[in-house]
Design an enzyme around this catalytic site. Sequence first.
Site, PDB file in Angstrom:
ATOM      1  N   GLU A 183      -4.365  -8.901  -0.689  1.00 17.63           N
ATOM      2  CA  GLU A 183      -4.786  -8.734   0.711  1.00 17.63           C
ATOM      3  C   GLU A 183      -6.261  -8.368   0.795  1.00 17.63           C
ATOM      4  OE1 GLU A 183      -2.307  -6.206   3.435  1.00 17.63           O
ATOM      5  OE2 GLU A 183      -4.267  -5.710   4.292  1.00 17.63           O
ATOM      6  N   GLU A 237       0.795  -1.243   0.000  1.00 16.11           N
ATOM      7  CA  GLU A 237       0.000   0.000   0.000  1.00 16.11           C
ATOM      8  C   GLU A 237       0.824   1.288   0.000  1.00 16.11           C
ATOM      9  OE1 GLU A 237      -3.065  -0.320   3.024  1.00 16.11           O
ATOM     10  OE2 GLU A 237      -3.943  -2.077   2.061  1.00 16.11           O
TER      11      GLU A 237
END
Length: 501
Positions: free
Chosen positions: A352, A247
């Site tokens: 994820e 991220e």
Amino acid sequence: MVLLTYIFFILLFTYCKGYHECNQKKTDYGYVCVCDSSKCDTVPEIDVSTGKFQMFSTSSNKMGFTASSGTLKPSSNTNFGYKIDLQNSSVKQKVIGFGGAFTDSSGINIKSLPEGAQKNLLNSYFGSSGVQYSLGRVPMGGTDFSIRQYTYDDHDGDLELKYFSLQNEDHVYKIPLIKKAYKLSNNSLNLFASSWTAPPWMKNTDMYASGILKDEYYQTWADYYIKFFQEYKKSGVNFWGLTTQNEPVDGFVPSLVFPLNSLGFTTAQMKKWVSENLGPTIRKSEFKDLKIIAHDDQRTFLQIFSSVWEDDDSGKYIDGVGVHWYWDAFAPNSVLELAKSSKKDLFLLGTEACNGAPVKLGSWERGQSYIKSIISDFEYGAGGWMDFNLVLNQEGGPHVILNPLDSPIIVNNSTGEFYKQPMYYAMGHFSKFLRPDSVVLEVQNNLTANLKSVAALRPDGLTAVIVYNEGSESAKVEVISKGGSVLQTSVPAKSINTILF
Ligand SMILES: *[C@@H]1O[C@H](CO)[C@@H](O)[C@H](O)[C@H]1NC(C)=O
Ligand SMILES: *[C@@H]1O[C@H](CO)[C@@H](O)[C@H](O)[C@H]1NC(C)=O
Ligand SMILES: *[C@@H]1O[C@H](CO)[C@@H](O)[C@H](O)[C@H]1NC(C)=O
Ligand SMILES: *[C@@H]1O[C@H](CO)[C@@H](O)[C@H](O)[C@H]1NC(C)=O
Ligand SMILES: *[C@@H]1O[C@H](CO)[C@@H](O)[C@H](O)[C@H]1NC(C)=O
């Protein structure tokens, strides 16, 4: 006596088959299967002979995998029900696999159980009588699911990484469990590494949270990856791939708002780091075959980052694109088209996903959220899908700051039990039956909004058709094989079912 003998043979048969039923328990939100050192449910053995089919079902009020079987008919002219027709199917993407992340918290929770329960838990995920996860994500250092913030080199200005060292978390919670999982999977667990942050001294913020790499540390940060793979290799753990950064967008959120480990890259910074540092460093090393997975962030940001894999200089190092599901509501499924490159084939992987706090033990809706995301990602070419924490405790932790989450397996550390939730069985249908290297089939059907399916041809020659019924009524489904034979079955209300033939 006859009855006793009969019971004896039933027990012997059950024992020999190694099949154990779900020990189902009603919870506030639905149902779970309860496991401990002495008992844990398994997946019934796959047993499909020519002309027969086998079906495995999990429904909102019946956890575990319930097997049934039936016979294929030469043809059918009846209006039986919904139709899934494989006769003119075409071949789509290859399956890479399914799995979860070996976070520090997962390890802490697994090790909080008695030895026997640990064994049953690892077998549930990785063993041949479990759901056979084939992918594992390994955080490089700490994440939000650790009990402290750390990296492998917190020694200021250590340009040569002389002080790089794996930590207690690796030696106690990650490496031993990964090795056990690897063995249970017959050495077919593909691991990839993801980093949450670089050491604070490499960053402009000098913190674990937020910030970007300082210019002078671009190469050091690529060298750090090599050190990581070398140290794990010395401990007997080899990798299949890596993501370029967990991220990267989080790194631009101020630490007051987002105090978690993160490292930001703009698109230009990521292109530069991949093309000048990470890419060449990996490809020139003994780890040159590692799959390099770009993005590893919300699909919402694919538009911003797609030039990383479109660009000639950085794109040549990229093998696949990873997406997280948290912001899926803000971008339609079709944005996944941006994960493709016009120049080469890239794989797409969900890297994820998880549901938020609090833990909702037994929630079918949460299992359903996994199923729907996997099916829609697969429609857009995904080859696999990863959950986040393999195991959490009843409070959804432990965690660094107060950010509890839910997980498919929850431990009760005061009883030595663990609970397999609907999310576990949701993952399980895909992981167990869509084996790596299966090919997904594009098929014709007349399913309605409440019914969805994924079909694939497995490496062992069997066809798998997963049928998900969101509706509160059972549904009659007819599957027509490639060769034109027909099987008819009924799928329960609120259920996921895999048909093998
Ligand atoms: C699906 O198609 C089959 C065969 O064409 C038909 O018999 C059946 O009624 C259809 N089902 C629905 C729900 O439309
Ligand atoms: C399959 O394709 C063939 C020719 O391409 C066509 O004749 C046939 O009608 C199709 N069958 C179905 C069930 O769509
Ligand atoms: C591992 O191999 C054994 C023996 O060949 C087999 O019985 C078992 O199903 C395999 N397990 C997995 C997870 O593939
Ligand atoms: C056990 O789980 C509880 C939550 O149910 C948690 O608060 C506690 O810290 C855990 N203890 C250990 C030793 O992991
Ligand atoms: C976990 O164990 C505690 C202590 O035995 C018990 O009170 C609690 O109900 C258990 N949790 C669940 C979900 O069964």
